[in-house]
Design an enzyme around this catalytic site. Structure first.
Site, short mmCIF file in Angstrom:
data_model
loop_
_atom_site.label_atom_id
_atom_site.label_comp_id
_atom_site.label_asym_id
_atom_site.label_seq_id
_atom_site.Cartn_x
_atom_site.Cartn_y
_atom_site.Cartn_z
N ASN A 102 35.08 50.24 35.20
CA ASN A 102 33.63 50.02 35.29
C ASN A 102 33.00 51.32 35.80
OD1 ASN A 102 31.02 49.23 35.84
ND2 ASN A 102 31.55 48.00 37.64
N TRP A 103 32.32 52.03 34.92
CA TRP A 103 31.76 53.33 35.30
C TRP A 103 30.43 53.20 36.03
CZ3 TRP A 103 32.67 57.00 30.47
CH2 TRP A 103 34.04 57.30 30.40
N LYS A 104 29.91 51.99 36.12
CA LYS A 104 28.61 51.78 36.80
C LYS A 104 27.58 52.77 36.25
CE LYS A 104 31.33 50.43 40.77
NZ LYS A 104 31.26 49.78 42.04
N HIS A 158 28.58 40.98 38.01
CA HIS A 158 29.11 41.92 39.01
C HIS A 158 28.31 41.77 40.30
CE1 HIS A 158 30.20 45.64 41.00
NE2 HIS A 158 31.25 45.70 40.20
N GLU A 191 27.14 43.85 42.26
CA GLU A 191 25.97 44.77 42.37
C GLU A 191 24.78 44.21 41.61
OE1 GLU A 191 28.02 48.32 41.15
OE2 GLU A 191 29.17 48.29 43.00
N GLU A 221 36.71 39.88 42.81
CA GLU A 221 36.27 41.12 43.45
C GLU A 221 35.66 40.81 44.81
OE1 GLU A 221 35.82 44.55 40.56
OE2 GLU A 221 33.85 43.68 40.81
N GLY A 278 34.30 49.70 46.47
CA GLY A 278 33.79 51.03 46.81
C GLY A 278 33.96 51.41 48.26
N SER A 316 38.51 48.70 45.20
CA SER A 316 39.26 49.86 45.67
C SER A 316 40.67 49.94 45.10
CB SER A 316 39.26 49.91 47.21
OG SER A 316 37.94 50.08 47.69
N GLY A 330 36.51 50.56 39.64
CA GLY A 330 35.27 51.33 39.66
C GLY A 330 35.55 52.81 39.84
N GLY A 331 35.44 53.30 41.07
CA GLY A 331 35.54 54.73 41.36
C GLY A 331 36.74 55.43 40.73
C1 PEP Z 1 33.89 47.62 40.72
O1 PEP Z 1 32.96 48.35 40.47
O2 PEP Z 1 33.98 46.54 40.14
C2 PEP Z 1 34.89 48.07 41.69
C3 PEP Z 1 35.88 47.28 41.94
O3 PEP Z 1 34.69 49.31 42.27
P1 PEP Z 1 35.78 50.16 43.13
O4 PEP Z 1 37.06 50.16 42.33
O5 PEP Z 1 35.17 51.51 43.27
O6 PEP Z 1 35.96 49.45 44.43
#
Ligand code: PEP
Length: 241
Positions: free
Chosen positions: A9-11, A96, A98, A165, A171, A204, A225-226
């Site tokens: 997920n590049w957000k 999500h 966010e 999640e 993050g 994470s 994500g990251g």
């Molecule tokens: C996400 O954006 O769904 C996520 C899990 O981010 P991260 O891996 O950065 O925690």
């Protein structure tokens, strides 16, 4: 049979040229990836079209980060499912945290988006998970049960991925302990009518914890994500041992 699905997920990261740079670094690593693993990239909407051309014929699937429930209409800023399917998008992230936290997404709108995605042949990745406060108050199970009950009304469980999640792990570098993620995912599975739904862990996920996460019997993949933003790091994740 439950499918392994690893999604990035590049957000709101990467311009079109940055997404092309990523693919140049990432695609060669896929030669090592077992073919039964589904690798999904979910870039911003503006990158989808160009990435679709690069990925045509590759094993990577494209995913969007959201979808509206109407097929078209006066909904400024929204994207409809046929706009995604026409350019080769196969998956879409729905609900999500966010979106729920910053953009007023509710279980009712999540449910509408899930059904619209499926109606047009997209596979939704439904995100559920608790805040730190809810976890500390012992409300994790209740919260997730409620989210699933509301989000999945009339949703086809044959065409669905779920991502557990925990919001406090997203993050933050504070990964949920893998056995605990396994336990909660088992609980999610026990509430589904279809035991073969793939359920990912997200929060994470990094190259140094993916092997342990994927060793857990209930966990069928990861939403990343990251660590999906950098080609070598996401390659290490999709090529977990
Ligand atoms: C996400 O954006 O769904 C996520 C899990 O981010 P991260 O891996 O950065 O925690």
């Amino acid at each position: 049979m439950r499918k392994i699905v690893i999604a990035g997920n590049w957000k709101m990261f990467k311009t079109r040229s940055e997404s092309e740079d990523f693919l140049r670094g990432f695609l060669p690593h896929l030669e090592e990836t077992p073919s039964e693993r589904e690798v999904v990239l979910c870039p911003p909407f503006t990158d989808l079209s160009v990435m679709s051309k690069y990925l045509h014929g590759s094993l990577i699937q494209l995913g969007a980060q959201n979808v509206h429930w109407e097929e078209n209409g006066a909904y400024t800023g929204e994207i409809a499912a046929p706009m995604l399917t026409e350019i080769g998008v196969r998956y879409v992230i729905v609900g999500h945290s966010e979106r729920r936290q910053y953009f007023g997404e509710t279980d009712a709108t999540v449910n509408l988006r899930l059904k619209a995605a499926q109606k047009h042949g997209l596979i939704p990745i439904l995100c559920v998970g608790e805040t730190k406060q809810q976890r500390d108050a012992g409300e994790t199970e209740k919260l997730i049960t409620t989210q699933l009950e509301k989000d999945l009304v009339d949703v086809d469980q044959n065409n669905l991925v779920i991502a557990y999640e925990p919001i406090w792990a997203i993050g933050t570098g504070d990964t949920c302990e893998s056995k605990e993620a396994n336990r909660v995912i088992g609980l999610i599975r026990s509430q589904l009518t279809n035991p073969n739904v793939s359920i990912q862990y997200g929060g994470s996920v990094k190259p140094n914890n993916i092997d342990e996460i994927m060793a857990q019997p209930e966990i069928d993949g990861a939403l990343v994500g990251g660590a999906s933003l950098e080609a070598d790091s996401f390659a290490r994740i999709v090529n977990y041992q």
